[in-house]
Design a protein around this motif. Structure first.
Motif, PDB file in Angstrom:
ATOM      1  N   SER A   1       8.598  15.765  -3.649  1.00  0.00           N
ATOM      2  CA  SER A   1       9.555  14.840  -3.062  1.00  0.00           C
ATOM      3  C   SER A   1      10.787  14.805  -3.959  1.00  0.00           C
ATOM      4  CB  SER A   1       8.941  13.444  -2.952  1.00  0.00           C
ATOM      5  OG  SER A   1       9.804  12.569  -2.281  1.00  0.00           O
ATOM      6  N   PRO A   2      11.979  15.117  -3.429  1.00  0.00           N
ATOM      7  CA  PRO A   2      13.157  15.211  -4.300  1.00  0.00           C
ATOM      8  C   PRO A   2      13.493  13.911  -5.025  1.00  0.00           C
ATOM      9  CG  PRO A   2      13.778  15.352  -1.983  1.00  0.00           C
ATOM     10  CD  PRO A   2      12.291  15.491  -2.044  1.00  0.00           C
ATOM     11  N   ALA A   3      13.119  12.766  -4.448  1.00  0.00           N
ATOM     12  CA  ALA A   3      13.412  11.493  -5.119  1.00  0.00           C
ATOM     13  C   ALA A   3      12.615  11.321  -6.402  1.00  0.00           C
ATOM     14  CB  ALA A   3      13.145  10.328  -4.170  1.00  0.00           C
ATOM     15  N   SER A   4      11.625  12.174  -6.644  1.00  0.00           N
ATOM     16  CA  SER A   4      10.867  12.107  -7.892  1.00  0.00           C
ATOM     17  C   SER A   4      11.645  12.712  -9.058  1.00  0.00           C
ATOM     18  CB  SER A   4       9.525  12.831  -7.747  1.00  0.00           C
ATOM     19  OG  SER A   4       9.713  14.224  -7.541  1.00  0.00           O
TER      20      SER A   4
ATOM     21  N   ALA B   1       0.825  -1.208   0.000  1.00  0.00           N
ATOM     22  CA  ALA B   1       0.000   0.000   0.000  1.00  0.00           C
ATOM     23  C   ALA B   1       0.861   1.260   0.000  1.00  0.00           C
ATOM     24  CB  ALA B   1      -0.939  -0.010   1.210  1.00  0.00           C
ATOM     25  N   LEU B   2       1.978   1.223   0.716  1.00  0.00           N
ATOM     26  CA  LEU B   2       2.888   2.366   0.736  1.00  0.00           C
ATOM     27  C   LEU B   2       3.463   2.627  -0.658  1.00  0.00           C
ATOM     28  CD1 LEU B   2       4.813   1.752   4.078  1.00  0.00           C
ATOM     29  CD2 LEU B   2       3.343   3.708   3.558  1.00  0.00           C
ATOM     30  N   ALA B   3       3.887   1.573  -1.330  1.00  0.00           N
ATOM     31  CA  ALA B   3       4.448   1.737  -2.672  1.00  0.00           C
ATOM     32  C   ALA B   3       3.431   2.380  -3.610  1.00  0.00           C
ATOM     33  CB  ALA B   3       4.898   0.376  -3.216  1.00  0.00           C
ATOM     34  N   LEU B   4       2.179   1.923  -3.547  1.00  0.00           N
ATOM     35  CA  LEU B   4       1.132   2.494  -4.393  1.00  0.00           C
ATOM     36  C   LEU B   4       0.845   3.936  -4.028  1.00  0.00           C
ATOM     37  CD1 LEU B   4      -1.048   2.060  -6.568  1.00  0.00           C
ATOM     38  CD2 LEU B   4      -2.571   1.237  -4.752  1.00  0.00           C
ATOM     39  N   ASP B   5       0.765   4.233  -2.735  1.00  0.00           N
ATOM     40  CA  ASP B   5       0.470   5.583  -2.268  1.00  0.00           C
ATOM     41  C   ASP B   5       1.559   6.565  -2.690  1.00  0.00           C
ATOM     42  OD1 ASP B   5      -1.378   7.182  -0.468  1.00  0.00           O
ATOM     43  OD2 ASP B   5       0.528   7.546   0.565  1.00  0.00           O
ATOM     44  N   LEU B   6       2.813   6.180  -2.547  1.00  0.00           N
ATOM     45  CA  LEU B   6       3.926   7.055  -2.916  1.00  0.00           C
ATOM     46  C   LEU B   6       3.943   7.340  -4.406  1.00  0.00           C
ATOM     47  CD1 LEU B   6       6.648   5.436  -0.637  1.00  0.00           C
ATOM     48  CD2 LEU B   6       5.796   7.781  -0.438  1.00  0.00           C
ATOM     49  N   GLU B   7       3.598   6.331  -5.207  1.00  0.00           N
ATOM     50  CA  GLU B   7       3.571   6.529  -6.660  1.00  0.00           C
ATOM     51  C   GLU B   7       2.437   7.462  -7.054  1.00  0.00           C
ATOM     52  OE1 GLU B   7       3.737   3.938 -10.798  1.00  0.00           O
ATOM     53  OE2 GLU B   7       3.325   2.932  -8.895  1.00  0.00           O
ATOM     54  N   GLN B   8       1.271   7.257  -6.462  1.00  0.00           N
ATOM     55  CA  GLN B   8       0.102   8.055  -6.835  1.00  0.00           C
ATOM     56  C   GLN B   8       0.216   9.502  -6.382  1.00  0.00           C
ATOM     57  OE1 GLN B   8      -3.122   5.773  -5.127  1.00  0.00           O
ATOM     58  NE2 GLN B   8      -3.411   4.559  -6.992  1.00  0.00           N
ATOM     59  N   LYS B   9       0.770   9.726  -5.179  1.00  0.00           N
ATOM     60  CA  LYS B   9       0.809  11.080  -4.631  1.00  0.00           C
ATOM     61  C   LYS B   9       2.034  11.876  -5.073  1.00  0.00           C
ATOM     62  CE  LYS B   9      -1.866  10.168  -0.425  1.00  0.00           C
ATOM     63  NZ  LYS B   9      -1.777   9.906   1.033  1.00  0.00           N
ATOM     64  N   TYR B  10       3.185  11.214  -5.145  1.00  0.00           N
ATOM     65  CA  TYR B  10       4.424  11.963  -5.326  1.00  0.00           C
ATOM     66  C   TYR B  10       5.256  11.515  -6.521  1.00  0.00           C
ATOM     67  CZ  TYR B  10       3.076  12.927  -0.511  1.00  0.00           C
ATOM     68  OH  TYR B  10       2.365  13.268   0.609  1.00  0.00           O
TER      69      TYR B  10
END
Length: 386
Positions: A215-218, A73-82
């Protein structure tokens, strides 16, 4: 017995935040703007998930990395939001709060003698974590004239041949400052050219009031040298559940995981299950809290400026960082006298670093009624100064 205490433990200072929190203990009728903790209760559907897990006997260890449904869920959330892409099986670790995530991130990349650049002012734990890892913390001034952001010139002045990493925290505690994509782009070449690791604590990412969090990692050239930290404490009012997470390229994540295995093993399973529920079921609860924080920010900052404490409008987190220089008092004297004379608790800006001098940190994670009362009492305090 003092001779048995290690030199590293001996030299780190106690938390300046806790000092003023402890002063409040036992005092009646105090309006506390000191501790950075939501005044909201964890959403009930999130609590229910944790309670149900206990009722069902789910009380054992998870894997060191974390509860698999939460990792996914974290992986999906991070991709969708940031726009972040992390493998839940190799590049994410669930930690016991973001405090642990910051600690193991710093230790995973720091060798004795390495210099680690840390924001100034900044949350109080980063520099001590560097010291405990054997590194040398180097303060990076982020000034009000720059809206408390990192500037390329300031960063270049701190980089040496010994510099290994840079610890950032945006939205920022204590200033409420933010960095947008252009701001990160302005310092990206310095980070890449000097081969630095970027440790980015984004626990206040959801509390971004104007625009969207970056998020700088983006950013392509920073992704493979960035450790992203985040958690559930602030946005979901889950401070006591102690659930954070660390995301990093596999080699760094593997190193952090080894440290995590030995010092923590895993985060509490019932907290991880509750965090999973928060991502799936508490988005509107979170949004309601963020809307309320924005209203409180506007009310409180307007009040501070009205009584003569110049304060920029924070773009994120839930802190105001007004200047108290016009009062003629130091920030420590201001905070101590305000507490004793008007029973309002704030934290001196110098608790967060030398660049915080002349400011106080005020958390507006309290009711609008309390904030109005705090402004009234602070105004009376200022009016009574010679």
């Amino acid at each position: 017995m003092r001779d048995f205490v290690s030199e590293r433990a001996r030299v780190i200072p106690p938390s300046g935040i806790r000092k003023f929190f402890d002063l409040c203990m036992g005092m009646q009728d105090v309006v506390s703007l000191g501790v950075g903790e939501p005044d909201f209760v964890t959403p009930w559907n999130v609590c229910e998930a944790g309670i149900y897990s206990i009722e069902q006997g789910v009380t054992s260890y998870t894997s060191n990395r974390g509860y698999p449904p939460l990792l996914a869920a974290l992986a999906l959330d991070l991709e969708q939001k940031y726009g972040l892409s992390y493998s839940p099986a190799e590049e994410i670790i669930v930690t016991t709060g973001v405090s642990e995530a910051a600690d193991i991130a710093i230790r995973a990349v720091t060798d004795p003698g390495d210099e680690v650049i840390v924001l100034d002012p900044a949350y109080v734990s980063y520099a001590p974590c560097v010291t405990l890892a054997g590194g040398v913390p180097v303060p990076l001034p982020c000034l009000e004239k720059d809206r408390f952001r990192v500037t390329p010139d300031a960063l270049m002045e701190r980089v040496t041949q010994k510099t290994k990493s840079l610890v950032l925290n945006f939205p920022n505690n204590p200033t409420g400052g933010v960095m947008n994509r252009d701001d990160y782009r302005a310092i990206a070449d310095i980070i890449v050219d000097h081969d630095l690791v970027l440790i980015s604590d984004e626990v206040y990412s959801e509390l971004t009031y104007d625009g969207t969090h970056c998020s700088p990692a983006s950013m392509d050239d920073l992704r493979d040298r960035t450790i992203t930290l985040n958690g559930f404490s602030k946005a979901y009012a889950m401070t006591g559940w102690r659930i954070g997470y660390l995301c990093a390229p596999k080699p760094i994540c593997d190193a952090a995981l080894k440290i995590h295995q030995y010092v923590m093993l895993c985060a509490p399973v019932m907290g991880q299950i509750a965090a999973h529920a928060a991502l799936r079921q508490a988005e509107e609860n979170k949004n309601e809290m963020v809307r309320e924080y924005r209203l409180r920010r506007n009310l409180f900052v307007e009040g501070l400026n009205r009584i003569g404490l110049a304060c920029h409008l924070p773009q994120g987190a839930f802190y105001a960082f007004p200047s108290i220089e016009t009062t003629g008092l130091s920030d420590e004297e201001f905070a101590e006298r305000l507490l004793k004379e008007q029973k309002v608790a704030v934290v001196p800006g110098s608790a967060f670093g030398a660049s915080g001098k002349g400011h106080i940190r005020c958390s507006y994670a309290t009711s609008r009624q309390n904030l109005s009362l705090a402004v009234e009492r602070m105004g009376a305090f200022i009016a009574g100064l010679p």
